[in-house]
Design a protein around this motif. Structure first.
Motif, short mmCIF file in Angstrom:
data_model
loop_
_atom_site.label_atom_id
_atom_site.label_comp_id
_atom_site.label_asym_id
_atom_site.label_seq_id
_atom_site.Cartn_x
_atom_site.Cartn_y
_atom_site.Cartn_z
N ASP A 4 0.84 -1.20 0.00
CA ASP A 4 0.00 0.00 0.00
C ASP A 4 0.87 1.25 0.00
OD1 ASP A 4 -2.33 -1.46 0.02
OD2 ASP A 4 -2.68 -1.25 2.18
N GLY A 5 0.49 2.22 -0.82
CA GLY A 5 1.20 3.48 -0.87
C GLY A 5 2.23 3.58 -1.97
N PHE A 6 2.57 2.44 -2.61
CA PHE A 6 3.56 2.44 -3.67
C PHE A 6 2.89 2.25 -5.03
CE2 PHE A 6 6.00 1.53 0.09
CZ PHE A 6 7.19 2.20 -0.12
N THR A 7 3.54 2.75 -6.06
CA THR A 7 2.97 2.68 -7.40
C THR A 7 3.10 1.30 -8.03
OG1 THR A 7 5.06 3.44 -8.37
CG2 THR A 7 3.38 5.12 -7.87
N ASP A 8 4.08 0.50 -7.59
CA ASP A 8 4.34 -0.80 -8.20
C ASP A 8 5.17 -1.62 -7.21
OD1 ASP A 8 4.81 -2.90 -10.21
OD2 ASP A 8 4.37 -1.36 -11.71
N TYR A 9 5.65 -2.78 -7.68
CA TYR A 9 6.40 -3.69 -6.81
C TYR A 9 7.77 -3.11 -6.46
CZ TYR A 9 2.86 -7.16 -7.90
OH TYR A 9 1.67 -7.83 -8.02
N ILE A 10 8.14 -3.25 -5.18
CA ILE A 10 9.43 -2.80 -4.69
C ILE A 10 10.18 -4.01 -4.12
CG2 ILE A 10 8.46 -0.53 -4.14
CD1 ILE A 10 8.70 -1.34 -1.12
N PHE A 26 13.33 -1.35 -0.38
CA PHE A 26 14.05 -0.47 -1.29
C PHE A 26 13.15 -0.20 -2.49
CE2 PHE A 26 16.32 0.12 -5.23
CZ PHE A 26 17.12 1.20 -4.95
N TRP A 27 13.14 1.05 -2.95
CA TRP A 27 12.37 1.38 -4.14
C TRP A 27 13.10 2.47 -4.91
CZ3 TRP A 27 10.99 2.58 0.86
CH2 TRP A 27 10.91 3.94 1.20
N LEU A 28 12.74 2.64 -6.15
CA LEU A 28 13.29 3.71 -6.95
C LEU A 28 12.56 5.01 -6.63
CD1 LEU A 28 13.69 1.96 -10.43
CD2 LEU A 28 15.44 2.30 -8.66
#
Length: 412
Positions: free
Chosen positions: A163-169, A187-189
Motif C-alpha cells: 500500500d502506498g507504492f505505485t508498483d512492486y518494490i 528499497f524502491w526507486l
C-alpha cells in the motif's frame, strides 16, 4: 491428438516425459526438491506437486489450492522449506482481460476494492517430500508478493506491491524463524512512494516501473525492474538496502527486464527482457550479456540471437524470452551454458564461452496445448513456455501457460 513426447522441433535435446499436472496444465515457476517438482499455477488457483524421480514417467501427486481470489504462481524451495507468494489474482479481473492492461502504467490501480484475497508469503515444511505442510505466513498490506529469491539460510528477498507504492518494490525477509517470517527492509526507486508524496519522473501510461524480482549474490541484489531495466542494490544491511547503480535501455529498446543472473566466476551478468505482448508488438526484447567487472558500471557487450528455425512471429502469441535457469545451489550450475524459455519457441540453450558471440547449441519446442485453460478471451492456442529448471543431473523441467510440464534432456 498430438503426442506430447514428440517435439515440433529439437536440436541436441529430447523430451523424456510429460505431465498435465493432474488436469491443471497451466504453470509458471517450477522448483524441484528431492525429486518432486512444485509448480505454481497462473489460472488454476494454487500449486501442484509432480513426482519427477523417474523423468520418463512424471506423476502428479498433490494439489494445494490457493485462498479465494489469490495467485500462488511463484515459489522457492530450499533448506527443506517451500516459500509461496500470495497475491491478488490479477488476470481474474475484468480489466485484465486484455493483457496489455497489466503491462502499462502503475499496477497499484488494479489493487483496490474489497480485500478479498490473501497477500503475503506462505512457508511450508518439506520434511515429507511431496507433501508440503504449512508452518508459517508473513502478511503484507497491499496486493501481495510477486516473486521470491531464497536459497536457504536466514534471508529471503522478494518483490512486493505494498500500500502506498505505485508498483512492486524490493523487500528483504528475515527467515530466522520460518514459522514467523518478517519483513526487515525495503528499497524502491525514487518516485514510487506515492504515499510519501514522491512524484514519478517516468511516463506511467507507457510502461511498468516495478520490480519483477532480485537475484542475490553475496551482498548484492541484481534487480530486474521491468521497464526501469536493471537496478543493482547493496543489501549488506538487510534492513536498509542502498542503490549501487541503475542501467536503463528502455527506450529505445522494449524493456520488461525479467532476470538478471550474475556469473561471478567470469564477471558477467545475463539479463533477460521479457516479451509480454503478442506478435512482437512490444519491440526488441533480447537476452543481454553484460560485462560486470565493475559492479557499479555493468556494460552490455552482446545479445543472444533469436530462434530462427521457423517464423515464430507467424506462429502467434508471445515470441521472445521469458525466463532462464538461475543457477541455484544444488542445481545444474554453469557459467558457459544458459537455458532459456522463449515462449512460443520453447526452450533454447546458449553457449557463452565467447561472451561476445553467444551461440544457440540446443532447442526443444514441445507440442502446443491440448486444451486452453487460460480463461482470457481470444488467446491463441500456441505454446507459451514459461519457466525452466535444470537439476544437477541435467534434467530439464519446463512449464507452460497451458501445455503442462515437459521433462527434457540436453544432449549437446
Amino acid at each position: 491428438m498430438t503426442d506430447p513426447l514428440t517435439p515440433i522441433y529439437a536440436r541436441n535435446m529430447a523430451i523424456l516425459g510429460h505431465s498435465d499436472q493432474g488436469g491443471r496444465p497451466d504453470g509458471v515457476q517450477v522448483m524441484v526438491e528431492d525429486g518432486y517438482a512444485y509448480v505454481g499455477h497462473i489460472f488454476s488457483k494454487g500449486f501442484s506437486i509432480v513426482d519427477v524421480r523417474d523423468p520418463r514417467a512424471p506423476k502428479a501427486v498433490a494439489y494445494v489450492p490457493a485462498p479465494p481470489n489469490t495467485w500462488t504462481l511463484h515459489l522457492q524451495a530450499a533448506d527443506g522449506l517451500l516459500l509461496v507468494i500470495h497475491n491478488k489474482d490479477m488476470f481474474a479481473q475484468a480489466d485484465m482481460a486484455d493483457e496489455k492492461a497489466y503491462y502499462k502504467g502503475a499496477v497499484n490501480q488494479h489493487a483496490g476494492g474489497a480485500r478479498d484475497w490473501s497477500a503475503g508469503m506462505a512457508v511450508y515444511d518439506l520434511s515429507t517430500p511431496g507433501a508440503p505442510r504449512q508452518i508459517g505466513f508473513m502478511p503484507v498490506e497491499g496486493s501481495g508478493l510477486h516473486r521470491i529469491w531464497y536459497t536457504g539460510g536466514r534471508w529471503a528477498y522478494a518483490s512486493a506491491m505494498l500500500d502506498g507504492f505505485t508498483d512492486y518494490i524490493l523487500i528483504t525477509i528475515d527467515m530466522a524463524d520460518p514459522t514467523r517470517p518478517r519483513m526487515a527492509g525495503r528499497f524502491w526507486l525514487p518516485g514510487m512512494n506515492a504515499a510519501a508524496g514522491e512524484v514519478p519522473d517516468w511516463p506511467l501510461p507507457q510502461g511498468r516501473f516495478g520490480l519483477h524480482h532480485p537475484i542475490v549474490h553475496g551482498d548484492v541484489a541484481y534487480c530486474s525492474w521491468r521497464d526501469a531495466c536493471l537496478a543493482v542494490v547493496d543489501v549488506s544491511n538487510r534492513s536498509d538496502p542502498k542503490l549501487i547503480t541503475r542501467k536503463v535501455w528502455s527506450p529505445p529498446f522494449g524493456g520488461g527486464t525479467h532476470n538478471a543472473l550474475p556469473l561471478p566466476g567470469r564477471d558477467l551478468l545475463i539479463v533477460v527482457d521479457e516479451t509480454v505482448l503478442d506478435d512482437g508488438e512490444d519491440g526488441f526484447k533480447p537476452i543481454w550479456v553484460f560485462d560486470n567487472q565493475i559492479p557499479s558500471n555493468p556494460i552490455s557487450i552482446a545479445t543472444f540471437s533469436a530462434p530462427d528455425d521457423t517464423d515464430y512471429l507467424k506462429v502467434g502469441g508471445h515470441f521472445g524470452p521469458h525466463n532462464i535457469h538461475e543457477n541455484r545451489p544444488g542445481t545444474f550450475q554453469s557459467e558457459e551454458l544458459i537455458f532459456a524459455t522463449y515462449q512460443n519457441a520453447g526452450v533454447r540453450v546458449y553457449d557463452i564461452r565467447d561472451p561476445l558471440r553467444p551461440e544457440e547449441v540446443g532447442a526443444c519446442v514441445p507440442q502446443p496445448p491440448a486444451r486452453m485453460v487460460d480463461p482470457r478471451p481470444n488467446r491463441p492456442a500456441v505454446l507459451h513456455s514459461a519457466d525452466v529448471y535444470v537439476d544437477r543431473n541435467g534434467i530439464v523441467c519446463c512449464t507452460d501457460f497451458n501445455a503442462g510440464l515437459t521433462v527434457m534432456e540436453y544432449r549437446g
